[in-house]
Scaffold this active site. Structure first.
Site, PDB file in Angstrom:
ATOM      1  N   GLU A 254       0.813  -1.129  -0.058  1.00  9.91           N
ATOM      2  CA  GLU A 254       0.099   0.081  -0.058  1.00  9.91           C
ATOM      3  C   GLU A 254       0.941   1.116   0.044  1.00  9.91           C
ATOM      4  O   GLU A 254       0.858   2.202   0.554  1.00  9.91           O
ATOM      5  CB  GLU A 254      -0.804   0.068   1.227  1.00  9.91           C
ATOM      6  CG  GLU A 254      -2.139  -1.207   1.050  1.00  9.91           C
ATOM      7  CD  GLU A 254      -2.991  -1.205   2.395  1.00  9.91           C
ATOM      8  OE1 GLU A 254      -2.646  -0.697   3.596  1.00  9.91           O
ATOM      9  OE2 GLU A 254      -4.148  -1.635   2.100  1.00  9.91           O
ATOM     10  N   ASP A 327      -8.246  -8.962   4.074  1.00 12.60           N
ATOM     11  CA  ASP A 327      -8.216  -8.110   5.168  1.00 12.60           C
ATOM     12  C   ASP A 327      -9.268  -8.049   5.887  1.00 12.60           C
ATOM     13  O   ASP A 327      -9.965  -7.256   6.213  1.00 12.60           O
ATOM     14  CB  ASP A 327      -8.124  -6.627   4.347  1.00 12.60           C
ATOM     15  CG  ASP A 327      -7.528  -5.734   5.154  1.00 12.60           C
ATOM     16  OD1 ASP A 327      -7.002  -5.868   6.123  1.00 12.60           O
ATOM     17  OD2 ASP A 327      -7.626  -4.552   4.689  1.00 12.60           O
ATOM     18  N   GLU A 355     -12.631  -2.454  11.978  1.00 18.60           N
ATOM     19  CA  GLU A 355     -12.732  -1.811  10.610  1.00 18.60           C
ATOM     20  C   GLU A 355     -13.679  -2.204   9.708  1.00 18.60           C
ATOM     21  O   GLU A 355     -14.243  -1.297   9.127  1.00 18.60           O
ATOM     22  CB  GLU A 355     -11.331  -1.886  10.113  1.00 18.60           C
ATOM     23  CG  GLU A 355     -11.216  -1.228   8.565  1.00 18.60           C
ATOM     24  CD  GLU A 355      -9.783  -1.722   7.851  1.00 18.60           C
ATOM     25  OE1 GLU A 355      -8.913  -2.159   8.445  1.00 18.60           O
ATOM     26  OE2 GLU A 355      -9.443  -1.127   6.700  1.00 18.60           O
TER      27      GLU A 355
HETATM   28  O1  GCW Z   1      -6.864  -3.168   6.622  1.00 14.65           O
HETATM   29  C1  GCW Z   1      -6.225  -2.205   5.660  1.00 14.65           C
HETATM   30  C2  GCW Z   1      -6.234  -1.033   6.175  1.00 14.65           C
HETATM   31  C3  GCW Z   1      -5.412  -0.030   6.282  1.00 14.65           C
HETATM   32  C4  GCW Z   1      -3.998  -0.480   7.233  1.00 14.65           C
HETATM   33  C5  GCW Z   1      -3.781  -1.722   6.351  1.00 14.65           C
HETATM   34  C6  GCW Z   1      -2.559  -2.700   6.968  1.00 14.65           C
HETATM   35  C7  GCW Z   1      -2.400   0.280   8.242  1.00 14.65           C
HETATM   36  O2  GCW Z   1      -7.328  -0.582   5.557  1.00 14.65           O
HETATM   37  O3  GCW Z   1      -5.714   1.219   6.950  1.00 14.65           O
HETATM   38  O4  GCW Z   1      -3.068   0.204   7.112  1.00 14.65           O
HETATM   39  O5  GCW Z   1      -4.801  -2.829   6.171  1.00 14.65           O
HETATM   40  O6  GCW Z   1      -2.851  -3.688   7.562  1.00 14.65           O
HETATM   41  O7  GCW Z   1      -1.430  -2.415   6.872  1.00 14.65           O
END
Ligand code: GCW
Length: 661
Positions: A254, A327, A355
């Protein structure tokens, strides 16, 4: 009370017992009597040699509670090999007292099965919290190191009561500034507060820090100047924080920098940092959460990048793997890396903050989710729990991490019931085989009521809550249908984001022909990343559990489900079931009014009303959308969505929380 020499941890243990007993004695007057008569004995083999043989299998921090006779007196012995063990034992005694155990007949012993039990804070230096729903970050960086908020100590006490022994202070999307001298002094102040409670401080490291802070032209892990920079930085950190835990690293994920920017592997990057930390006994937690922009199936990426590196990591590196390959969804199958890297210590990363599960407003007890992943059979000779506790691969280094849900809210976690998720994480990191239900009952007894019927009623409500959220958000293995960016609410229609694998349509693939992501051999073949027996089961829709069906298969709407319904009808049934369960949770909570104090009862009831409304919204918006995809009529008797699809698509949520800085 009998105590020996006083170390800070022992002082903390005694203070906890005194404070706990004072707090409890209103409810159980006999307790204060027991303390006052000196019947509680805290002992290590150093202070009471006869405890030595009793403690041989308990390691440094395991504990024993035993009602026994010592020097002609009836006593309760709290024994451990170290003072930190005594602190844990004292909390165990308080837990026994609070949950209504017979304190005259105690015989309990426990030792942690996992070595590093860590919170990961996604806290930014400006006090915003990425995916945080409980106010600001607890860490008041601006006022530190001089001003030490009393909550720092309370945070440490709460963590120590669960056995949590480390905390990563800053977001994995890290800023290099967190490793400058002023911020290290601030982290050192926190470390000092936490130390008596056995909690080490860790930091997320930004891979490009040698460039940003050191003015180097590169962060290439094989470059001698880069290596020297990290060594000097590690030395500086250990000067400030002698018991510093180590680094947590999100690299090449990311947009974060990493070794691949220089054509190097994750192992090259992790080992370079490991070399810098190893003279000081520090550890690198290197995250496996990676996915590239062009991936045909995002679920396959982490395994593809990491599995071939098995055995190539330095001895003080742990690869930290999320519970599932996408995720932190309401339900995912266990991550295929778990069990597939026997030559590498693997940490399990769970998300305590919700989240993708309704933020703090939805009551979702995560114990069943944690248990489901920990007890999943990897097909590599044991469960995920046996991978994580190192027994399967014979690992010495073991770890479990939870992305924290803690903030400055008065209730710490954003809602009353979200405290249970912090609690469950801690208890299951200590012992990954603890049943979620037992943990819930324990928490309820310490939080609301010890009356067995009411305690169990609250615990059962909690136990039902996880399946409810799966049903009203992402039933049958659907995933990632949430709103763009903030992840609040349903948005299965989104198809226009810059990366294909950020779009819900990429994940559900619904059309006239059917729905689901084909990860079987006829599709992306992600199933091949599992051990053969597991891969075979997931490859065939008939042997894939219905709960995971659309994770692994793209199936026609008229596919017959085990229930006898068509897939289309089953999908709707699950959405309805989710809504019905939340309604039932509300009824059950209402009936508990006599057992719960008025303030918290009313607060939880108000939250449940929001959840019931939003569960309907999820159900209605998803059914409206999937009907537009399937082109099918609603089965007879099904309530139509309240609004048309356009209504749901037009909803916007400005300033939704948790986006971070
Ligand atoms: O779950 C996703 C989230 C991001 C997060 C990323 C990660 C810290 O949307 O906000 O960043 O994973 O785990 O690195």
């Amino acid at each position: 009370m009998t105590t020996g020499v006083t170390s800070p941890s022992l002082q903390a243990a005694v203070a906890e017992l005194q404070r706990g007993v004072a707090g409890l004695s209103g409810r159980r007057p006999a307790l204060s009597q027991q303390i006052r008569s000196g019947a509680l004995v805290l002992a290590t083999p150093a202070s009471l040699p006869e405890t030595g043989p009793l403690l041989q299998d308990l390691g440094a921090t395991g504990w024993l509670l035993r009602s026994t006779r010592l020097q002609g007196r009836d006593v309760t012995l709290i024994a451990a090999n170290t003072d930190l063990g005594l602190l844990y034992g004292s909390f165990a005694w308080l837990r026994a007292a609070q949950t209504g155990a017979d304190l005259a007949r105690l015989d309990q012993r426990s030792a942690p099965k996992i070595g590093l039990r860590l919170l990961n804070h996604w806290d930014n230096l400006d006090r915003t919290v990425e995916r945080g729903y409980a106010g600001q970050s607890l860490w008041d960086w601006w006022k530190l190191p001089d001003i030490r908020d009393p909550r720092y100590a309370d945070y440490a006490r709460a963590n120590a009561s669960l056995g949590i022994n480390g905390t990563v202070l800053n977001n994995v999307n890290a800023k290099a500034e967190s490793m400058t001298a002023p911020f290290l002094a601030k982290a050192a102040a926190l470390a000092e507060v936490f130390r008596p409670y056995g909690i080490k401080v860790w930091l997320s490291a930004r891979f490009s820090a040698p460039m940003e802070l050191g003015g180097l032209k590169t962060a290439d892990p094989l470059d001698p100047a880069v290596r020297a920079w990290w060594q000097a930085k590690a030395n500086e950190i250990y000067q400030a924080i002698p018991d510093f835990g180590g680094f947590l690293v999100k690299a090449n994920s990311e947009g974060q920098p990493g070794p691949q920017d220089y054509g190097r592997s994750h192992a090259d990057g992790a080992n370079m940092l490991a070399d810098a930390l190893s003279p000081h006994g520090g550890i690198v937690l290197w995250r496996a959460f990676v996915y590239a922009a062009d991936a045909s199936d995002r679920a396959k990426q982490a395994y593809a990048e990491f599995q071939p590196l098995d055995g190539r990591f330095a001895a003080n590196v742990i690869v930290q793997v999320k519970n599932g390959a996408i995720d932190f969804q309401p339900r995912e199958p266990f991550h295929p890396l778990l069990g597939a890297m026997p030559g590498t210590p693997l940490a399990l990363e769970l998300q305590i903050t919700k989240e993708y599960l309704g933020f703090a407003t939805h009551l979702v007890y995560l114990g069943p989710l944690f248990q489901e992943v920990l007890q999943a059979d990897t097909g590599h000779g044991g469960t995920v729990a046996r991978v994580v506790d190192g027994r399967l691969g014979g690992q010495r280094l073991t770890a479990m991490a939870g992305v924290a849900n803690i903030g400055t809210d008065r209730n710490w976690c954003g809602s009353q019931f979200d405290q249970a998720n912090w609690y469950a994480f801690g208890r299951m990191a200590w012992d990954p085989d603890q049943p979620a239900r037992t943990v819930a009952q324990e928490w309820v007894a310490q939080t609301f009521t010890t009356r067995p019927a009411a305690r169990d009623a609250v615990a059962e409500l909690m136990m039902a809550s996880r399946e409810a959220v799966v049903d009203y958000m992402t039933p049958l293995g659907l995933h990632h249908l949430m709103g763009t960016g903030h992840h609040h609410g349903p948005a299965p229609w989104v198809d226009n984001l810059e990366r294909a694998d950020w779009n819900p349509v990429y994940f559900h693939r619904a059309g006239r022909d059917g729905i689901g992501f084909d990860r079987s051999p006829s599709g992306s073949h992600a199933v091949a990343q599992y051990a053969p027996a597991v891969a075979r089961r997931f490859a065939d829709p008939r042997t894939t559990p219905p709960e995971l069906l659309l994770w692994f298969h793209h199936l026609p709407w008229d596919h017959e489900m085990p229930s006898g319904r068509t897939l289309w009808a089953e999908l709707i049934t699950r959405y309805d079931r989710g809504v019905a369960t939340v309604d039932d949770m509300r009824r059950r909570w209402a009936a508990l009014q006599p057992d719960i104090d008025a303030e918290r009862h009313a607060e939880v009831a108000a939250y449940l009303a929001v959840q019931a409304r939003e569960a309907r919204w999820w159900r209605d918006a998803c059914i409206a959308y999937f009907q537009s995809a399937s082109g099918l009529p609603l089965p007879a008797g099904v309530r139509p969505p309240e609004y048309d699809l356009a209504h749901y698509k037009a909803l916007r949520f400005s300033f939704a929380p948790g986006r971070g800085g």
